[in-house]
Scaffold this active site. Structure first.
Site, PDB file in Angstrom:
ATOM      1  N   GLU A 162     115.181   6.279 -14.795  1.00  0.00           N
ATOM      2  CA  GLU A 162     114.879   5.106 -15.536  1.00  0.00           C
ATOM      3  C   GLU A 162     114.595   5.196 -16.976  1.00  0.00           C
ATOM      4  O   GLU A 162     113.345   4.693 -17.265  1.00  0.00           O
ATOM      5  CB  GLU A 162     113.702   4.346 -14.674  1.00  0.00           C
ATOM      6  N   ASN A 204     119.710   8.101 -12.765  1.00  0.00           N
ATOM      7  CA  ASN A 204     119.562   6.846 -11.854  1.00  0.00           C
ATOM      8  C   ASN A 204     118.559   5.674 -12.667  1.00  0.00           C
ATOM      9  O   ASN A 204     117.885   6.077 -13.424  1.00  0.00           O
ATOM     10  CB  ASN A 204     118.540   7.531 -10.791  1.00  0.00           C
ATOM     11  N   HIS A 240     118.651  -2.957  -6.938  1.00  0.00           N
ATOM     12  CA  HIS A 240     117.599  -3.845  -6.175  1.00  0.00           C
ATOM     13  C   HIS A 240     117.961  -5.390  -6.771  1.00  0.00           C
ATOM     14  O   HIS A 240     117.816  -5.761  -7.754  1.00  0.00           O
ATOM     15  CB  HIS A 240     116.157  -3.800  -7.047  1.00  0.00           C
ATOM     16  N   GLU A 267     119.570   2.494  -4.266  1.00  0.00           N
ATOM     17  CA  GLU A 267     118.262   2.103  -3.772  1.00  0.00           C
ATOM     18  C   GLU A 267     118.459   0.445  -3.480  1.00  0.00           C
ATOM     19  O   GLU A 267     117.734  -0.263  -3.626  1.00  0.00           O
ATOM     20  CB  GLU A 267     117.086   2.259  -4.877  1.00  0.00           C
ATOM     21  N   ASP A 269     118.600  -2.822  -2.189  1.00  0.00           N
ATOM     22  CA  ASP A 269     117.872  -4.079  -1.162  1.00  0.00           C
ATOM     23  C   ASP A 269     118.157  -5.362  -2.029  1.00  0.00           C
ATOM     24  O   ASP A 269     118.247  -5.418  -3.095  1.00  0.00           O
ATOM     25  CB  ASP A 269     116.351  -3.739  -1.134  1.00  0.00           C
TER      26      ASP A 269
END
Ligand code: 9MR
Length: 454
Positions: A162, A204, A240, A267, A269
């Site tokens: 990030e 990432n 996400h 990640e 979701d």
């Protein structure tokens, strides 16, 4: 966002209809020729993995562990390998919970994604208080020590997490790490490669799931790294998502893959009423990109999610499979491109032979070089008696200049440079070793070293 035309394809329609009846979809999963009945097994049919984030605190929960062991082939420690967890005090490392997750995974035949070596969040307090070269040195030492501890055991590391800004700038996020110099990311990747040459090294980030200013900024960085030989193997797309995926989700993965890096969904979701469909869309996008190595969901049950109340995962709070699970499983079983695994590649000069200097200790230098620079990792090994202090002299060829070092005191920057142990690595048991490192400009090919005890 409306469903994309891709999500209304026959396969998606089929999985939507099937998702309406879990009974029907289970029948398909168990009776179709070649269909596998778990996420890990179905992903493996095309050479991919299917992973989840795991929390060490839940390894005593039998429902949780039961699903973990049955369904997943890759594990990411949710918090346990982050900087605050692994180096709570400077130079004092704590691997207990990271090791627990790794050992649980490995003993059940799973691989591990390491997460995350450097990030502006979840830094220990002592690192938050550092800046400039002290922070640079501490950060690179952290990368070296953690990657060395897990050397040979990690499938891929999120080396940097990030680091790009949200919004339209396409540039870096401001952070204490960024303020140490724009090259902090490549320095971290080089240190990680030197410490664990077998791990794939990933960048990432989130909000990079379609073509936008942020993902394009990262794309440009990866392209630059590849052109200059900075060791990067993969890019993680956190994904996400809220009720939809960008319409160019697959195209975005593909443009990164076309740079020669592996892409990974890291990640995943998804919230909202369209959840099952979007899970299918994302899964199919990965399957359509040969260099997409696998997908990881960020938790097992809805109750395990960081997105409290949004129920964004594949299993409900009781551990039951949701329609989203069926949608993913069906997409995986429908197949796709077979992945083309890549191995980490950086031209690395061979380790220079160990130079015996006296009976007390020996040293060896391993070099990770690129055009115009290098990272040197020096291993100091005690002889038949324990060391209670050591110094190493490295002899650099002309033109090579040390720009920063870690894990040792430094005297000099060119020619003969002397390195002396710091407080926490002077004591080395007989036959054991410790490491320090430095980076520099120019070529260090031909570097030699000698070690002196005391
Ligand atoms: O899921 C993690 C949560 O338990 C932590 O409290 C949080 C701390 O910042 O980090 C969460 O995981 C994050 C991941 O490490 C990086 N990408 C965003 C994830 C969700 O915040």
């Amino acid at each position: 966002m409306k469903p994309t035309s891709r999500s209304l394809s026959r396969a998606a329609l089929a999985s939507t209809l099937l998702a309406a009846s879990i009974g029907a979809s289970l029948l398909l999963a168990t009776t179709s020729a070649g269909a596998a009945t778990t996420l890990g097994a179905s992903a493996a049919q095309t050479g991919r993995y299917f992973g989840t984030a795991v929390s060490a605190g839940k390894l005593g929960d039998t429902t949780y562990v039961g699903i973990l062991n049955r369904e997943f082939s890759m594990v990411t420690p949710e918090n346990e390998m982050k900087w605050d967890a692994t180096e709570p005090n400077q130079g004092q490392f704590s691997f207990t919970n990271g090791d627990r997750i790794l050992n649980q995974a490995v003993s059940n035949g799973k691989r591990v994604r390491g997460h995350a070596l450097l990030w502006h969040q979840q830094q220990p307090g002592w690192a938050q208080g550092l800046s400039g070269s002290a922070l640079r040195q501490a950060a690179l030492n952290h990368v070296t020590q953690v990657a060395t501890h897990y050397q040979g055991k990690i499938y891929a590391w999120d080396v940097v997490n990030e680091a790009f800004a949200d919004g339209g700038s396409g540039g870096r996020r401001d952070s204490n790490l960024q303020r140490t110099g724009n090259d902090w990311i490549e320095a971290a990747f080089r240190a990680a490669r030197a410490a664990d040459p077998g791990a794939k090294l990933c960048y990432n980030d989130y909000n990079t799931d379609g073509v936008n200013a942020k993902s394009t900024g990262i794309y440009n960085m990866v392209r630059d790294f590849k052109s200059r030989g900075v060791p990067i193997d993969c890019v993680g797309f956190q994904s996400h998502l809220s009720n939809s995926a960008p319409s160019d989700y697959q195209a975005n993965l593909q443009r990164f893959a076309d740079l020669g890096v592996e892409v990974q969904i890291t990640e995943l979701d998804i919230s909202g009423s369209n959840q099952a469909n979007v899970y299918g869309t994302v899964t199919r996008a990965c399957l359509a990109v040969a260099r997409c190595a696998g997908l990881t969901v960020w938790g097992i049950r809805d109750s395990d999610s960081w997105r409290t109340g949004e129920n964004p995962l594949l299993f409900d709070g009781n551990g039951n499979k949701k329609a989203a699970y069926t949608s993913v499983l069906d997409a995986l079983n429908a197949g796709g491109t077979t992945t083309t695994p890549t191995t980490p590649t950086t031209p690395t000069t061979p380790t220079t032979p160990t130079t015996p200097s006296n009976s007390g200790c020996t040293s060896s230098v391993s070099l990770d070089s690129w055009n115009g620079g290098f990272v040197a990792t020096v291993r100091v090994t005690a002889g038949s008696t324990a060391l209670s202090g050591w110094s190493v002299t490295t002899n650099l060829p002309s033109g090579a200049t040390v720009t920063s070092g870690w894990n040792a005191g430094q005297s000099g920057t060119t020619g003969s440079v002397k390195w002396t142990n710091v407080g926490y690595n002077g004591n080395v048991a007989a036959g054991q070793s410790t490491q320090f490192g430095f980076q520099g400009t120019g070529s260090a090919d031909g570097i030699t070293s000698s070690c002196t005890a005391g």
